[in-house]
Design a protein around this motif. Structure first.
Motif: not given
Length: 108
Positions: A1-24
């Motif tokens: 599943m390409e929509n799973v991101k493994i990140v180090e911390n909340g800052v990286e999580a925020r970036k991935e979440i924002d990217q998901f928002f941009r993807e709709g």
């Protein structure tokens, strides 16, 4: 599943979440999990996104999680979002090492 991101911390999580928002994806389609339940709650509240709950797992899955170990609970939650058992186990292992998992799904 390409929509799973493994990140180090909340800052990286925020970036991935924002990217998901941009993807709709909407905030109701994005989930965050960490091994520590308090960390999960803190991050989901701070980022205004979902925790995996009864709506995703069903009532029986949610009740069963009361009796499961945290690792079993996390794997169950990830599988309820559409991850395979192997992918859920890998993500849970990463959470054992302090990582945060961000999942975007239209199927939960």
């Amino acid at each position: 599943m390409e929509n799973v991101k493994i990140v180090e911390n909340g800052v990286e999580a925020r970036k991935e979440i924002d990217q998901f928002f941009r993807e709709g994806y909407t905030k109701d389609e994005i989930y965050l999990l960490a091994h520590d339940n308090d960390r999960t709650e803190h991050l989901t509240d701070a980022m205004d996104i979902n925790e995996v709950g009864i709506g995703e797992q069903g009532i029986f899955g949610a009740v069963a999680n009361v009796f499961r170990s945290r690792g079993d609970e996390l794997r169950s939650k990830l599988e309820s979002l559409g991850l395979s058992a192997a992918a859920a186990a890998h993500c849970e292992e990463e959470m054992d090492h302090g990582k945060v998992i961000v999942v975007a799904t239209k199927t939960a």
